[in-house]
Motif scaffolding. Structure first.
Motif, short mmCIF file in Angstrom:
data_model
loop_
_atom_site.label_atom_id
_atom_site.label_comp_id
_atom_site.label_asym_id
_atom_site.label_seq_id
_atom_site.Cartn_x
_atom_site.Cartn_y
_atom_site.Cartn_z
N GLY A 1 36.69 95.00 -26.60
CA GLY A 1 35.69 96.21 -27.33
C GLY A 1 36.83 97.42 -27.81
N ALA A 2 36.08 98.10 -28.47
CA ALA A 2 37.15 99.27 -29.36
C ALA A 2 36.65 100.60 -28.11
CB ALA A 2 36.23 99.83 -29.83
N ILE A 3 38.09 101.28 -27.79
CA ILE A 3 37.98 102.75 -26.68
C ILE A 3 37.95 104.23 -27.62
CG2 ILE A 3 39.44 103.83 -25.31
CD1 ILE A 3 41.07 100.88 -25.08
N ASN A 4 36.98 104.36 -27.67
CA ASN A 4 36.03 105.70 -28.40
C ASN A 4 36.06 106.73 -27.10
OD1 ASN A 4 35.45 103.99 -29.99
ND2 ASN A 4 33.93 103.12 -28.48
N SER A 5 37.81 106.95 -26.29
CA SER A 5 37.24 108.62 -25.16
C SER A 5 38.43 109.19 -25.50
CB SER A 5 38.37 107.82 -23.72
OG SER A 5 39.86 106.84 -24.57
N SER B 1 43.19 105.60 -21.83
CA SER B 1 42.85 106.46 -22.81
C SER B 1 44.74 105.76 -23.60
CB SER B 1 43.09 108.04 -22.42
OG SER B 1 44.27 108.31 -22.00
N HIS B 2 45.23 104.88 -23.24
CA HIS B 2 46.55 105.10 -24.17
C HIS B 2 46.26 104.09 -25.63
CE1 HIS B 2 48.72 107.95 -21.16
NE2 HIS B 2 48.16 107.08 -20.65
N ALA B 3 45.08 103.41 -25.82
CA ALA B 3 45.07 102.50 -26.40
C ALA B 3 43.43 102.25 -27.27
CB ALA B 3 44.92 100.80 -25.55
N TYR C 1 41.80 99.79 -28.73
CA TYR C 1 41.00 98.53 -28.94
C TYR C 1 41.88 97.55 -27.48
CZ TYR C 1 38.31 93.98 -30.89
OH TYR C 1 37.88 93.15 -30.92
N PHE C 2 40.54 97.27 -26.82
CA PHE C 2 41.10 95.62 -25.61
C PHE C 2 40.33 93.93 -26.01
CE2 PHE C 2 37.12 97.47 -24.49
CZ PHE C 2 36.33 96.33 -23.51
N HIS C 3 41.00 93.68 -25.43
CA HIS C 3 40.35 92.44 -25.59
C HIS C 3 41.12 91.82 -24.39
CE1 HIS C 3 40.62 87.63 -26.29
NE2 HIS C 3 39.19 87.73 -26.65
N VAL C 4 40.46 90.72 -23.76
CA VAL C 4 40.60 90.15 -22.16
C VAL C 4 39.90 88.81 -22.12
CG1 VAL C 4 40.00 90.27 -19.46
CG2 VAL C 4 40.34 92.68 -21.00
N LYS C 5 40.69 87.77 -21.81
CA LYS C 5 40.25 86.41 -21.34
C LYS C 5 40.46 86.33 -20.65
CE LYS C 5 40.85 81.55 -22.73
NZ LYS C 5 41.63 80.67 -23.16
N VAL C 6 40.16 85.80 -18.84
CA VAL C 6 39.66 85.85 -17.96
C VAL C 6 39.52 84.38 -17.69
CG1 VAL C 6 38.99 87.67 -16.97
CG2 VAL C 6 37.10 85.42 -17.06
N GLU C 7 40.02 83.33 -17.39
CA GLU C 7 40.07 82.47 -16.49
C GLU C 7 40.25 81.67 -15.20
OE1 GLU C 7 44.42 78.38 -17.00
OE2 GLU C 7 44.08 80.70 -17.98
N HIS C 8 39.33 81.27 -14.37
CA HIS C 8 38.79 80.13 -13.04
C HIS C 8 38.94 79.49 -13.18
CE1 HIS C 8 36.08 83.98 -11.80
NE2 HIS C 8 37.09 84.70 -12.75
N GLN C 9 40.68 79.02 -12.70
CA GLN C 9 41.46 77.15 -12.69
C GLN C 9 39.97 76.73 -11.11
OE1 GLN C 9 45.61 77.63 -12.55
NE2 GLN C 9 45.87 78.61 -14.44
N GLU C 10 39.37 76.03 -11.59
CA GLU C 10 38.38 75.41 -10.33
C GLU C 10 39.25 74.80 -9.59
OE1 GLU C 10 35.15 76.06 -10.67
OE2 GLU C 10 34.70 76.69 -12.34
N SER C 11 38.74 75.07 -8.35
CA SER C 11 38.73 73.86 -7.68
C SER C 11 37.69 72.53 -6.82
CB SER C 11 39.46 74.88 -6.12
OG SER C 11 37.61 75.76 -5.59
N LEU C 12 36.85 73.35 -7.93
CA LEU C 12 35.29 71.82 -7.33
C LEU C 12 35.64 71.15 -8.82
CD1 LEU C 12 32.73 71.46 -6.61
CD2 LEU C 12 31.88 73.07 -8.00
N LEU D 1 36.43 93.99 -16.24
CA LEU D 1 37.21 94.75 -16.82
C LEU D 1 36.99 95.77 -18.00
CD1 LEU D 1 39.65 91.64 -16.00
CD2 LEU D 1 40.32 93.81 -15.46
N HIS D 2 36.24 95.12 -18.59
CA HIS D 2 35.41 95.88 -20.11
C HIS D 2 35.16 97.03 -19.33
CE1 HIS D 2 32.44 97.01 -22.10
NE2 HIS D 2 32.73 96.75 -23.30
N ASP D 3 34.82 97.51 -18.39
CA ASP D 3 34.14 98.85 -17.93
C ASP D 3 34.98 99.48 -18.02
OD1 ASP D 3 31.75 98.47 -18.53
OD2 ASP D 3 30.71 97.66 -16.05
N ALA D 4 36.26 99.20 -16.91
CA ALA D 4 37.56 99.98 -16.43
C ALA D 4 38.02 99.88 -17.85
CB ALA D 4 38.52 98.20 -15.59
N LEU D 5 38.58 99.17 -18.76
CA LEU D 5 39.39 99.62 -20.14
C LEU D 5 38.59 99.84 -20.86
CD1 LEU D 5 41.00 95.74 -20.32
CD2 LEU D 5 42.62 97.67 -19.35
N SER D 6 37.52 100.64 -21.47
CA SER D 6 36.72 100.79 -21.98
C SER D 6 37.17 102.25 -22.04
CB SER D 6 35.39 101.20 -22.10
OG SER D 6 34.65 99.73 -22.01
#
Length: 307
Positions: free
Chosen positions: A302-306, A276-278, A280-291, A268-273
């Protein structure tokens, strides 16, 4: 007959406060129900219902309070029967401040809503509805407005470690079954398709990507475009209505996109970097464990520099 007279009703907001003369950062209302309409890049209007939180500052040290009902009425006027747009929101933020007749210099508006979208199956022509929780927050101070979007996108993730252990268990069972036997591809295929070959299954979990974007020029984004970007990046979106071929394809995609939380946030970092409409971005991912009884999480920003 009514005994009501037309004499002016009292308005105690004009009275001086009996407490210490202090500026109040924010005062207003939370949880206001409001209909909401957003539009995608194809022009489709998506109806939703929002909960609105709205506050203004109380900068006049001597004023008892703000004109709260004016905030409520402005939300109804600017949002209830119109498609959400940047110009409209800019006008609303200015109106929230000016409605206080010199009492305020800043305003904050937060709209929390759920987008319900029709999503196609992976292979068949089946489709169903998926919901995505979102929030749009605007902060205006002395005529300058900042806009932030938060959206949560569900997906599936399969543990790479669990998949590796499952493959090893299958390899050992295969060796035990066919060691010192002539290899016949038809017999092997039949065994692999049987319940005997269900030696171990990699554990998967329902997962969520919580994305926050600081939007450029206070633009109202194409929400569907952001959802598509995230789902295409992760490659394992949750499904709605499916047929057997869709379920098999879903299993294949999970096998081809094994992900720890670290893998997901980096994708997601690579995709959102380059979004062009933002700015700065922040992502939190959550894997709700089954184990485990606990969840795995990871965050990245990260900042978006495009621009």
């Amino acid at each position: 007959m009514s005994s009501y007279t037309s004499s002016a009703l009292p308005d105690i907001t004009h009275e001086s406060s009996s407490f210490s003369s202090s500026r109040i950062d924010a005062v207003g209302m939370e949880g206001i129900a409001i209909p909401l309409h957003v539009q995608d890049k194809k022009g489709n209007v998506i109806a939703s219902t929002a909960k609105a939180d709205v506050t203004v500052s109380l900068d006049d040290n001597h004023a008892k309070g703000i004109h709260m009902s004016r905030l409520y009425n402005l939300l109804q006027e600017h949002l209830s029967d119109r498609v959400l747009g940047s110009i409209q929101l800019s006008e609303l933020m200015n109106a929230l401040v000016s409605s206080q007749a010199g009492l305020s210099t800043s305003a904050t508006l937060s709209l929390q809503f759920t987008l319900t979208l029709s999503r196609p199956a992976l292979i068949s022509k089946t489709a169903g509805y998926q919901h995505y929780d979102a929030a749009l927050t605007l902060k205006s101070n002395e005529g300058k407005t900042r806009t932030q979007l938060r959206i949560s996108i569900p997906y599936s993730s399969t543990c790479p470690c669990s998949a590796s252990l499952s493959r090893q268990a299958l390899a050992e069972a295969f060796q035990a079954q066919f060691e010192n036997k002539p290899l016949d591809t038809n017999v092997i295929r039949e065994w692999l398709a049987s319940k005997q070959a269900s030696i171990a299954t990699a554990h998967a979990q329902r997962s969520f990507a919580h994305i926050t974007l600081d939007l450029i020029n206070n633009t109202v984004p194409d929400f569907v475009d952001i959802i598509d970007l995230a789902e295409n990046t992760l490659a394992t979106p949750l499904q709605t209505a499916v047929k057997r071929e869709d379920e098999q394809e879903f299993a294949k995609r999970n096998a081809q996109n094994l992900m720890f939380v670290e893998d997901a946030v980096r994708r997601l970092h690579d995709a959102l970097s380059t979004y062009s409409h933002a700015t700065y971005f922040h992502v939190k991912v959550e894997h709700q464990e089954s184990l485990h009884a606990h969840d795995a999480v990871a965050e990245i920003s990260g900042a978006i520099n495009s621009h």
